[in-house]
Design a protein around this motif. Structure first.
Motif, PDB file in Angstrom:
ATOM      1  N   SER A 467       0.830  -1.206   0.000  1.00  0.00           N
ATOM      2  CA  SER A 467       0.000   0.000   0.000  1.00  0.00           C
ATOM      3  C   SER A 467       0.865   1.258   0.000  1.00  0.00           C
ATOM      4  CB  SER A 467      -0.923   0.009   1.218  1.00  0.00           C
ATOM      5  OG  SER A 467      -1.803  -1.095   1.184  1.00  0.00           O
ATOM      6  N   LEU A 468       1.980   1.203   0.753  1.00  0.00           N
ATOM      7  CA  LEU A 468       2.869   2.359   0.773  1.00  0.00           C
ATOM      8  C   LEU A 468       3.479   2.591  -0.603  1.00  0.00           C
ATOM      9  CD1 LEU A 468       4.339   4.616   2.278  1.00  0.00           C
ATOM     10  CD2 LEU A 468       6.093   2.944   2.914  1.00  0.00           C
ATOM     11  N   TYR A 469       3.883   1.497  -1.305  1.00  0.00           N
ATOM     12  CA  TYR A 469       4.466   1.655  -2.643  1.00  0.00           C
ATOM     13  C   TYR A 469       3.451   2.262  -3.611  1.00  0.00           C
ATOM     14  CZ  TYR A 469       8.278  -1.311  -0.948  1.00  0.00           C
ATOM     15  OH  TYR A 469       9.327  -1.812  -0.257  1.00  0.00           O
ATOM     16  N   VAL A 470       2.194   1.865  -3.490  1.00  0.00           N
ATOM     17  CA  VAL A 470       1.151   2.425  -4.371  1.00  0.00           C
ATOM     18  C   VAL A 470       1.010   3.924  -4.138  1.00  0.00           C
ATOM     19  CG1 VAL A 470      -1.324   2.407  -4.874  1.00  0.00           C
ATOM     20  CG2 VAL A 470      -0.088   0.251  -4.586  1.00  0.00           C
ATOM     21  N   LYS A 471       1.027   4.345  -2.886  1.00  0.00           N
ATOM     22  CA  LYS A 471       0.884   5.769  -2.587  1.00  0.00           C
ATOM     23  C   LYS A 471       2.133   6.550  -2.991  1.00  0.00           C
ATOM     24  CE  LYS A 471      -2.336   4.935   1.224  1.00  0.00           C
ATOM     25  NZ  LYS A 471      -3.474   5.546   0.517  1.00  0.00           N
ATOM     26  N   ARG A 474       1.828   7.108  -6.569  1.00  0.00           N
ATOM     27  CA  ARG A 474       0.770   8.080  -6.847  1.00  0.00           C
ATOM     28  C   ARG A 474       1.247   9.515  -6.668  1.00  0.00           C
ATOM     29  NH1 ARG A 474      -4.854   8.583  -3.338  1.00  0.00           N
ATOM     30  NH2 ARG A 474      -5.700  10.416  -4.435  1.00  0.00           N
ATOM     31  N   TYR A 475       2.026   9.761  -5.614  1.00  0.00           N
ATOM     32  CA  TYR A 475       2.481  11.118  -5.340  1.00  0.00           C
ATOM     33  C   TYR A 475       3.859  11.417  -5.934  1.00  0.00           C
ATOM     34  CZ  TYR A 475      -1.355  10.935  -1.995  1.00  0.00           C
ATOM     35  OH  TYR A 475      -2.570  10.810  -1.421  1.00  0.00           O
ATOM     36  N   GLY A 476       4.476  10.433  -6.591  1.00  0.00           N
ATOM     37  CA  GLY A 476       5.782  10.669  -7.200  1.00  0.00           C
ATOM     38  C   GLY A 476       6.879  10.900  -6.188  1.00  0.00           C
ATOM     39  N   LEU A 477       6.863  10.150  -5.102  1.00  0.00           N
ATOM     40  CA  LEU A 477       7.850  10.320  -4.034  1.00  0.00           C
ATOM     41  C   LEU A 477       8.886   9.216  -4.126  1.00  0.00           C
ATOM     42  CD1 LEU A 477       5.472  11.100  -1.038  1.00  0.00           C
ATOM     43  CD2 LEU A 477       6.730  12.713  -2.450  1.00  0.00           C
ATOM     44  N   GLY A 478      10.121   9.549  -4.463  1.00  0.00           N
ATOM     45  CA  GLY A 478      11.218   8.597  -4.410  1.00  0.00           C
ATOM     46  C   GLY A 478      11.259   7.661  -5.587  1.00  0.00           C
ATOM     47  N   ASP A 479      12.343   6.819  -5.597  1.00  0.00           N
ATOM     48  CA  ASP A 479      12.569   5.828  -6.645  1.00  0.00           C
ATOM     49  C   ASP A 479      12.057   4.484  -6.151  1.00  0.00           C
ATOM     50  OD1 ASP A 479      15.561   4.325  -8.075  1.00  0.00           O
ATOM     51  OD2 ASP A 479      13.463   4.233  -8.677  1.00  0.00           O
ATOM     52  N   LEU A 480      11.087   3.915  -6.874  1.00  0.00           N
ATOM     53  CA  LEU A 480      10.475   2.665  -6.437  1.00  0.00           C
ATOM     54  C   LEU A 480      11.037   1.442  -7.168  1.00  0.00           C
ATOM     55  CD1 LEU A 480       6.764   3.857  -6.241  1.00  0.00           C
ATOM     56  CD2 LEU A 480       8.530   3.945  -4.491  1.00  0.00           C
ATOM     57  N   GLY A 481      12.002   1.638  -8.068  1.00  0.00           N
ATOM     58  CA  GLY A 481      12.455   0.543  -8.895  1.00  0.00           C
ATOM     59  C   GLY A 481      13.013  -0.620  -8.105  1.00  0.00           C
ATOM     60  N   GLU A 482      13.978  -0.336  -7.227  1.00  0.00           N
ATOM     61  CA  GLU A 482      14.609  -1.409  -6.477  1.00  0.00           C
ATOM     62  C   GLU A 482      13.861  -1.708  -5.173  1.00  0.00           C
ATOM     63  OE1 GLU A 482      18.586  -0.299  -5.848  1.00  0.00           O
ATOM     64  OE2 GLU A 482      19.155  -0.270  -7.947  1.00  0.00           O
ATOM     65  N   SER A 483      13.268  -0.650  -4.550  1.00  0.00           N
ATOM     66  CA  SER A 483      12.639  -0.862  -3.251  1.00  0.00           C
ATOM     67  C   SER A 483      11.441  -1.764  -3.379  1.00  0.00           C
ATOM     68  CB  SER A 483      12.227   0.496  -2.677  1.00  0.00           C
ATOM     69  OG  SER A 483      13.363   1.295  -2.519  1.00  0.00           O
ATOM     70  N   GLU A 484      10.671  -1.641  -4.476  1.00  0.00           N
ATOM     71  CA  GLU A 484       9.465  -2.428  -4.604  1.00  0.00           C
ATOM     72  C   GLU A 484       9.775  -3.896  -4.806  1.00  0.00           C
ATOM     73  OE1 GLU A 484       5.241  -2.151  -7.033  1.00  0.00           O
ATOM     74  OE2 GLU A 484       6.908  -0.779  -7.426  1.00  0.00           O
ATOM     75  N   THR A 485      10.895  -4.214  -5.493  1.00  0.00           N
ATOM     76  CA  THR A 485      11.269  -5.606  -5.663  1.00  0.00           C
ATOM     77  C   THR A 485      11.804  -6.192  -4.372  1.00  0.00           C
ATOM     78  OG1 THR A 485      13.460  -4.942  -6.344  1.00  0.00           O
ATOM     79  CG2 THR A 485      11.808  -5.234  -8.062  1.00  0.00           C
TER      80      THR A 485
END
Length: 485
Positions: A467-471, A474-485
């Protein structure tokens, strides 16, 4: 005889090298130096691939520059900036130059950066590196945009004043009534129209201009004339008095009124032959003049019945509503074009019935072809022939400059800004924006407290990591490429 081995003064002094001047700087010190000298700095290898990014400002940090590492510099810029990047790399070993380069930005608009590239090492040594220094140009771009908008507003005002002056000159010269303009302090005549020249008997306007106003009349010290001059200076307007023009001239009626221009007080003097004073306009003539003004007014003027059905609309309103003729508007409800929601006109009509008038009501006017215009409405109630009617003055305010324009998509940051949205935006949209704002601020605070640790931030907020990654996305906060995996 001994000869001196010392050369000229200063010849034995050697300019210290860069190493001697800067000393043995550590890598961290060099990084701090580059960060302080630029908003963003890039370290490139011999192939132009970014190996490290140094960010020196918070604005640059928000552009996700960390994703550039491992990519070619030319692949991080817009299409039209590729040629500039090639030129910077080509000139890096010779004479570095500054060029503006645009990067695609997550906010939607391009990010302008002023770059200069410096090549370190040599091709012979095989250790060629390039340091690229960049300065953020968004503040300069915003100032340039504000300057252009202010200049355009000044040009519009200038042409509006020129047009008003042209109309005044035409009316002044073509008026059949004799009109003089004089200085209220010295009573020196500044201007006279041709009708005044013909009545006074002068050969030209130039001879009248510059003379004294009282010199035009016999007995310039007569009490009625002096009383009229004093009343015009004190009360801006005086009753018409009768006087006789000098040198055996005609009997005239003199009407005086005062007005200010810049820092000077001037007198408007109207001369009428005695017995030929203009009579008051009849009721029918006054109605005709008023109707003519309504038809040609620059602001939209609309008259409706008590239920808001249009009875009369002028050309300015028809243009804003994108209508071809008045017949298309007559008999229709005004809220077909006016208001963001269906309840705004009802609120406006209720206030007009209760208070008799409403001033500066902000809303939206929608055209038939889909165009929309920000407008301000002033309304009043009236009665004619025992029937109630409502009058609306609609003014286009879309061209007014905002003191601090908000960036596209930016959320309001204070209660005052939220209050300004009332009447302009539906309540559910205001609540939705407020919820998004609070949610975004809480996520940013949690990331800051946890040192950008997403797992800890999710636990602190009571959210799952997904849920945090989705938000965050949505708000364009930070780089999600590596953290989400």
């Amino acid at each position: 005889m001994k000869t001196s081995t010392r050369g000229p003064i200063g010849a034995g002094r050697r300019r210290p090298s860069g190493k001697a001047a800067l000393g043995d700087l550590e890598g961290a010190d060099v990084q701090r130096l580059v960060s302080a000298a630029s908003d963003v700095a890039l370290m490139l290898d011999a192939d132009g691939v970014i190996r490290d990014v140094i960010v020196g400002s918070e604005a640059a940090a928000a552009e996700n520059t960390g994703q550039w590492v491992g990519r070619s510099w030319i692949d991080t810029v817009t299409v039209e900036s590729r040629v500039k990047v090639e030129a910077l790399l080509r000139d890096a070993a010779q004479a570095p130059r500054w060029r503006q380069v645009n990067h695609p930005s997550p906010s939607g608009s391009d990010w302008p950066v002023l770059y200069s590239a410096v090549q370190l090492g040599s091709a012979n040594s095989g250790a060629v590196r390039t340091v690229v220094i960049g300065r953020d140009l968004r503040a300069t771009e915003a100032l340039q945009l504000r300057l252009i908008e202010a200049q355009q507003a000044m040009e519009r005002d200038y042409w509006r004043f020129r047009q008003a002056e042209t109309r005044y000159r035409h009316l002044f010269q073509s008026s059949s009534e004799a009109v003089l303009i004089a200085d209220a302090a010295t009573l020196k005549i500044l201007e006279a129209n041709p009708a005044a020249t013909a009545l006074i008997g002068g050969s030209s306007t130039r001879r009248i201009a510059g003379s004294s106003l009282t010199a035009l009349f016999e007995q310039p010290g007569a009490r009625p004339l002096q009383a009229a001059l004093a009343a015009a200076r004190a009360a801006r307007k005086s009753e018409a008095v009768r006087a006789t023009l000098a040198d055996g001239g005609e009997r005239v009626s003199v009407a005086l009124s005062s007005f200010r221009q810049d820092d000077a007080s001037l007198l408007l003097v109207r001369l009428t032959r005695f017995g030929a004073e203009p009579r008051a306009a009849a009721s029918g003539e006054g109605d005709s003049l008023l109707l003519g003004f309504v038809r040609s007014a620059p602001d939209g003027l609309v008259f409706t019945d008590s239920d808001g059905r249009i009875l009369l609309a002028n050309a300015a309103f028809l243009a804003m509503a994108q209508l071809g003729s008045e017949e298309q508007a007559r008999g229709e409800l005004l809220d077909r074009w006016l208001g963001r929601t269906g309840v705004e006109l009802g609120v406006l009509l209720q206030n007009v019935r209760q208070n008799g008038a409403v001033r500066l009501f902000s809303t939206l006017l929608r055209g038939e072809d889909g165009a929309s215009t920000e407008v301000e409405i002033s309304a009043s109630a009236a009665e004619q022939g025992g029937r109630s009617a409502l009058a609306f003055a609609v003014r286009d305010v879309g061209r007014r400059l905002s003191a601090e324009p908000r960036a596209a998509g930016e959320l309001p940051r204070s209660a005052g800004e939220l209050a300004e949205l009332v009447g302009r935006v539906p309540l559910k949209d205001i609540v939705g924006e407020t919820t998004d704002l609070i949610e975004q601020l809480c996520i940013e605070a949690a990331l800051k407290l946890t040192g950008d640790n997403r797992a800890s931030a999710a636990q602190m907020l009571g959210l799952s990591r997904q849920s945090l990654y989705v938000k965050l996305r949505r708000y364009g906060l930070g780089d999600l490429g590596e953290s989400e995996t």
